[in-house]
Design a protein around this motif. Structure first.
Motif, PDB file in Angstrom:
ATOM      1  N   GLY A  78      21.412   3.382  16.388  1.00 49.21           N
ATOM      2  CA  GLY A  78      22.798   3.391  15.922  1.00 49.21           C
ATOM      3  C   GLY A  78      22.852   3.015  14.458  1.00 49.21           C
ATOM      4  O   GLY A  78      22.311   3.696  13.603  1.00 49.21           O
ATOM      5  N   HIS A  79      23.484   1.886  14.173  1.00 50.14           N
ATOM      6  CA  HIS A  79      23.576   1.366  12.807  1.00 50.14           C
ATOM      7  C   HIS A  79      22.691   0.143  12.601  1.00 50.14           C
ATOM      8  O   HIS A  79      22.895  -0.621  11.674  1.00 50.14           O
ATOM      9  CB  HIS A  79      25.034   1.006  12.479  1.00 50.14           C
ATOM     10  N   LYS A  80      21.714  -0.052  13.469  1.00 50.46           N
ATOM     11  CA  LYS A  80      20.810  -1.197  13.383  1.00 50.46           C
ATOM     12  C   LYS A  80      19.423  -0.744  12.944  1.00 50.46           C
ATOM     13  O   LYS A  80      18.931   0.306  13.340  1.00 50.46           O
ATOM     14  CB  LYS A  80      20.675  -1.891  14.744  1.00 50.46           C
ATOM     15  N   ILE A  81      18.796  -1.588  12.115  1.00 45.83           N
ATOM     16  CA  ILE A  81      17.440  -1.350  11.627  1.00 45.83           C
ATOM     17  C   ILE A  81      16.598  -2.555  12.022  1.00 45.83           C
ATOM     18  O   ILE A  81      17.003  -3.693  11.796  1.00 45.83           O
ATOM     19  CB  ILE A  81      17.411  -1.195  10.095  1.00 45.83           C
ATOM     20  N   VAL A  82      15.427  -2.316  12.591  1.00 47.16           N
ATOM     21  CA  VAL A  82      14.510  -3.396  12.953  1.00 47.16           C
ATOM     22  C   VAL A  82      13.242  -3.220  12.127  1.00 47.16           C
ATOM     23  O   VAL A  82      12.632  -2.151  12.137  1.00 47.16           O
ATOM     24  CB  VAL A  82      14.179  -3.388  14.463  1.00 47.16           C
ATOM     25  N   LEU A  83      12.863  -4.282  11.404  1.00 49.47           N
ATOM     26  CA  LEU A  83      11.687  -4.254  10.537  1.00 49.47           C
ATOM     27  C   LEU A  83      10.699  -5.341  10.948  1.00 49.47           C
ATOM     28  O   LEU A  83      11.099  -6.417  11.398  1.00 49.47           O
ATOM     29  CB  LEU A  83      12.088  -4.486   9.082  1.00 49.47           C
ATOM     30  N   TYR A  84       9.401  -5.049  10.759  1.00 51.65           N
ATOM     31  CA  TYR A  84       8.344  -6.012  11.060  1.00 51.65           C
ATOM     32  C   TYR A  84       7.377  -6.083   9.889  1.00 51.65           C
ATOM     33  O   TYR A  84       7.017  -5.066   9.297  1.00 51.65           O
ATOM     34  CB  TYR A  84       7.574  -5.602  12.319  1.00 51.65           C
ATOM     35  N   ARG A  85       6.966  -7.319   9.592  1.00 49.93           N
ATOM     36  CA  ARG A  85       5.889  -7.534   8.609  1.00 49.93           C
ATOM     37  C   ARG A  85       5.157  -8.807   9.018  1.00 49.93           C
ATOM     38  O   ARG A  85       5.780  -9.838   9.261  1.00 49.93           O
ATOM     39  CB  ARG A  85       6.462  -7.693   7.197  1.00 49.93           C
ATOM     40  N   TYR A  86       3.833  -8.721   9.095  1.00 44.58           N
ATOM     41  CA  TYR A  86       3.042  -9.890   9.439  1.00 44.58           C
ATOM     42  C   TYR A  86       3.218 -10.957   8.369  1.00 44.58           C
ATOM     43  O   TYR A  86       3.186 -10.669   7.172  1.00 44.58           O
ATOM     44  CB  TYR A  86       1.559  -9.519   9.564  1.00 44.58           C
ATOM     45  N   SER A  87       3.401 -12.188   8.805  1.00 48.67           N
ATOM     46  CA  SER A  87       3.626 -13.291   7.876  1.00 48.67           C
ATOM     47  C   SER A  87       2.343 -14.074   7.635  1.00 48.67           C
ATOM     48  O   SER A  87       1.596 -14.368   8.572  1.00 48.67           O
ATOM     49  CB  SER A  87       4.692 -14.235   8.445  1.00 48.67           C
ATOM     50  N   ASN A  88       2.108 -14.418   6.387  1.00 47.45           N
ATOM     51  CA  ASN A  88       0.960 -15.249   6.031  1.00 47.45           C
ATOM     52  C   ASN A  88       1.328 -16.724   5.968  1.00 47.45           C
ATOM     53  O   ASN A  88       0.497 -17.554   5.620  1.00 47.45           O
ATOM     54  CB  ASN A  88       0.386 -14.808   4.683  1.00 47.45           C
ATOM     55  N   LYS A  89       2.567 -17.038   6.283  1.00 46.63           N
ATOM     56  CA  LYS A  89       3.055 -18.407   6.225  1.00 46.63           C
ATOM     57  C   LYS A  89       2.405 -19.234   7.334  1.00 46.63           C
ATOM     58  O   LYS A  89       2.313 -18.803   8.479  1.00 46.63           O
ATOM     59  CB  LYS A  89       4.581 -18.412   6.385  1.00 46.63           C
TER      60      LYS A  89
END
Length: 97
Positions: A78-89
């Motif tokens: 729909g109007h939603k975007i899901v993003l992923y990025r591995y965190s180095n924190k």
């Protein structure tokens, strides 16, 4: 690039989280990129909303945003975007998929 099984796991996790930001008529600003990058570093998976008044196509805006953030588009619904990025924190619980 995710396999379909990995994407499915990330989508199911994304169903339970609330959108953390909105993209409106002005498109993507540098301040938005910085804020979303910090959120990805803290959470690894974020959901965003593309407002109805935006003239942008959701697929184009999600691809552009993912490139600027160095992230991967999990899905657009729909109007939603899901993003992923591995965190180095250090000290955060990493998402297992």
């Amino acid at each position: 690039m995710f396999t379909s099984k990995q994407r499915s796991v990330l989508r199911s996790i994304a169903q339970t989280i609330e959108p953390i930001g909105q993209i409106g008529k002005g498109g993507i600003s540098e301040n938005m990129v910085k804020t979303f990058s910090e959120a990805l570093e803290a959470r690894e998976l974020i959901k965003l909303t593309l407002l109805n008044n935006s003239d942008e196509d959701i697929k184009e805006i999600s691809t552009e945003l993912a490139e600027k953030l160095g992230a991967e588009v999990v899905c657009t619904i729909g109007h939603k975007i899901v993003l992923y990025r591995y965190s180095n924190k250090k000290g955060i619980k990493h998402i297992k998929y």
